[in-house]
Design an enzyme around this catalytic site. Structure first.
Site, short mmCIF file in Angstrom:
data_model
loop_
_atom_site.label_atom_id
_atom_site.label_comp_id
_atom_site.label_asym_id
_atom_site.label_seq_id
_atom_site.Cartn_x
_atom_site.Cartn_y
_atom_site.Cartn_z
N TYR A 81 -0.81 -3.20 -11.16
CA TYR A 81 -1.78 -4.26 -11.68
C TYR A 81 -1.57 -5.69 -11.59
O TYR A 81 -0.34 -6.08 -11.12
CB TYR A 81 -2.27 -4.02 -13.11
CG TYR A 81 -1.19 -4.22 -14.05
CD1 TYR A 81 -0.37 -3.10 -14.53
CD2 TYR A 81 -0.87 -5.59 -14.49
CE1 TYR A 81 0.71 -3.18 -15.42
CE2 TYR A 81 0.23 -5.59 -15.36
CZ TYR A 81 0.97 -4.52 -15.96
OH TYR A 81 1.87 -4.65 -16.63
N ALA A 109 6.49 8.13 -2.68
CA ALA A 109 7.13 9.24 -3.02
C ALA A 109 8.25 9.07 -3.97
O ALA A 109 9.13 9.61 -4.03
CB ALA A 109 7.41 10.12 -1.94
N GLY A 110 8.18 8.06 -4.55
CA GLY A 110 9.13 7.58 -6.02
C GLY A 110 8.71 8.23 -7.02
O GLY A 110 8.00 9.03 -7.27
N GLY A 111 9.34 7.76 -8.16
CA GLY A 111 9.09 7.88 -9.44
C GLY A 111 7.59 7.91 -9.84
O GLY A 111 7.08 9.00 -10.53
N LYS A 149 12.95 5.29 -16.78
CA LYS A 149 11.98 6.23 -17.00
C LYS A 149 13.00 7.66 -16.54
O LYS A 149 12.83 8.63 -17.45
CB LYS A 149 10.80 6.35 -16.31
CG LYS A 149 10.00 5.10 -16.95
CD LYS A 149 8.37 5.46 -16.01
CE LYS A 149 7.61 4.32 -16.57
NZ LYS A 149 6.22 4.29 -15.94
N ASP A 169 2.00 8.91 -18.62
CA ASP A 169 1.58 8.07 -17.56
C ASP A 169 0.42 8.98 -16.84
O ASP A 169 -0.70 8.51 -16.56
CB ASP A 169 2.50 7.79 -16.51
CG ASP A 169 3.56 6.61 -16.96
OD1 ASP A 169 2.99 5.68 -17.59
OD2 ASP A 169 4.57 6.75 -16.38
P1 ATR Z 1 8.76 3.76 -8.37
O1 ATR Z 1 9.61 4.51 -9.26
O2 ATR Z 1 8.10 2.71 -8.79
O3 ATR Z 1 8.14 4.76 -7.73
P2 ATR Z 1 10.78 3.98 -6.10
O4 ATR Z 1 11.45 5.26 -6.62
O5 ATR Z 1 11.49 2.92 -5.79
O6 ATR Z 1 9.92 3.17 -7.26
O7 ATR Z 1 9.70 4.31 -4.97
C1 ATR Z 1 9.15 3.29 -4.43
C2 ATR Z 1 7.90 3.79 -3.22
O8 ATR Z 1 7.29 2.93 -2.64
C3 ATR Z 1 8.76 4.85 -2.09
O9 ATR Z 1 7.68 5.84 -1.68
C4 ATR Z 1 8.78 3.95 -1.29
O10 ATR Z 1 8.93 4.17 0.00
P3 ATR Z 1 10.30 5.00 0.86
O11 ATR Z 1 10.61 6.14 0.13
O12 ATR Z 1 9.95 5.16 2.22
O13 ATR Z 1 11.21 3.97 0.61
C5 ATR Z 1 7.62 2.99 -1.19
N1 ATR Z 1 7.84 1.53 -0.60
C6 ATR Z 1 8.43 0.70 -1.02
N2 ATR Z 1 8.18 -0.51 -0.32
C7 ATR Z 1 7.31 -0.16 0.93
C8 ATR Z 1 6.65 -0.52 1.90
N3 ATR Z 1 6.91 -2.04 2.24
N4 ATR Z 1 6.16 0.08 2.64
C9 ATR Z 1 5.62 1.31 2.49
N5 ATR Z 1 6.31 1.91 1.31
C10 ATR Z 1 7.02 1.44 0.50
#
Ligand code: ATR
Length: 272
Positions: free
Chosen positions: A219, A130-132, A68, A104
């Site tokens: 989901y 705070a990811g995408g 994306k 989205d």
């Molecule tokens: P996406 O594009 O799906 O948002 P991403 O950019 O890898 O994927 O972001 C994943 C998010 O899930 C992040 O906010 C991540 O937290 P961190 O920035 O601290 O890594 C969060 N995340 C993933 N696994 C987690 C966990 N076990 N507990 C809490 N937050 C988690």
């Protein structure tokens, strides 16, 4: 030569994608003839494949993980929603390249407001992660006029960066999960990827206000840990992101085909 009926979802992995089934149902319901498939594309081949697809005449694509953000950079033009999200999930063919859009946020709002009857205006809303995925839904949520929109992550840096980047659109409160102790929210959206490994973010108890709603952008199995936690914490309602998936697809279909398909029967079919 352009084939204006040829579409696909690009991702890695993509074999599990429900998009081909959803778009086939939309096509049947709107009496449109189109082909829609799932194509696995590796990140290092993505740019080259996109140009090749254009040369081959494809009409449009959906992008899913992990394409994306990269897709946004490769488009020759982008919608406002795509600019705000920093990501695209829908590519629309132009004569010279791809126009990128992001449906989205519109899909999420449609599922929350229309399908589920959730109110955002005047409510306290919290986005976890705070990811995408999180970033993509903040501007549309803000536009609905919540009393407060907070974004929380394990560490403060990403929420602070995102809040600063979206400052021109409105106030987003950057938080960490642990600092949420004592606060209450009417709507909590899980936009972390923790559920894919069967986990949930570590959160303080009692975050739901009376009548509070939990929504997981994931989901299926990936939504289960958060929604089970939310029920245990007293959320009045919980929902996974299957409705958002169907609604974002309907928005993409409308951009490609000029008609917005009915979604209720398709969603019910997927749930069944
Ligand atoms: P996406 O594009 O799906 O948002 P991403 O950019 O890898 O994927 O972001 C994943 C998010 O899930 C992040 O906010 C991540 O937290 P961190 O920035 O601290 O890594 C969060 N995340 C993933 N696994 C987690 C966990 N076990 N507990 C809490 N937050 C988690």
């Amino acid at each position: 030569m352009a084939d204006l009926d040829r579409y696909a979802v690009l991702g890695q992995p993509v074999g599990h994608s429900k998009s081909p089934r959803i778009h086939a149902a939309f096509a049947a319901a709107t009496q449109q003839t189109l082909r829609y498939e799932a194509i696995e594309v590796a990140p290092d081949a993505f740019a080259e494949r996109l140009s090749a697809f254009h040369a081959e005449g494809w009409a449009g694509f959906n992008l899913t993980v992990p394409h994306k953000q990269a897709g946004a950079a490769l488009c020759e033009s982008r919608s406002e929603a795509a600019e705000q999200a920093g990501a695209v999930n829908t590519l629309i063919r132009t004569a010279t390249g791809w126009h990128g859009d992001n449906t989205d946020g519109a899909g999420l709002l449609r599922d929350l407001l229309v399908n589920l009857g959730v109110t955002i205006k005047g409510k306290r809303v919290l986005v976890l992660g705070a990811g995408g995925a999180a970033r993509g839904i903040l501007a549309p949520l803000l536009a609905e006029g919540p009393a407060e929109l907070a974004i929380s992550n394990r560490n403060p840096w990403k929420p602070e960066e995102i809040a600063a980047a979206l400052k021109p659109l409105g106030n987003i409160v950057p938080r960490t999960h642990l600092s949420l102790k004592g606060d209450r929210y009417d709507l909590i959206l899980n936009a972390t990827s923790a559920g894919h490994s069967g986990a949930i973010p570590r959160l303080p108890p009692k975050l739901f206000a009376d009548g509070g709603v939990a929504y997981d952008l994931n989901y299926g199995q990936a939504a289960v840990p958060f929604l089970v936690w939310a029920k245990g914490e007293g959320a009045a309602r919980v929902a996974d992101g299957l409705g958002m998936l169907v609604e974002q697809a309907a928005e993409a279909f409308q951009r490609w085909r000029g008609v917005r398909p009915e979604t209720a029967a398709v969603l019910a079919g997927l749930r069944g």
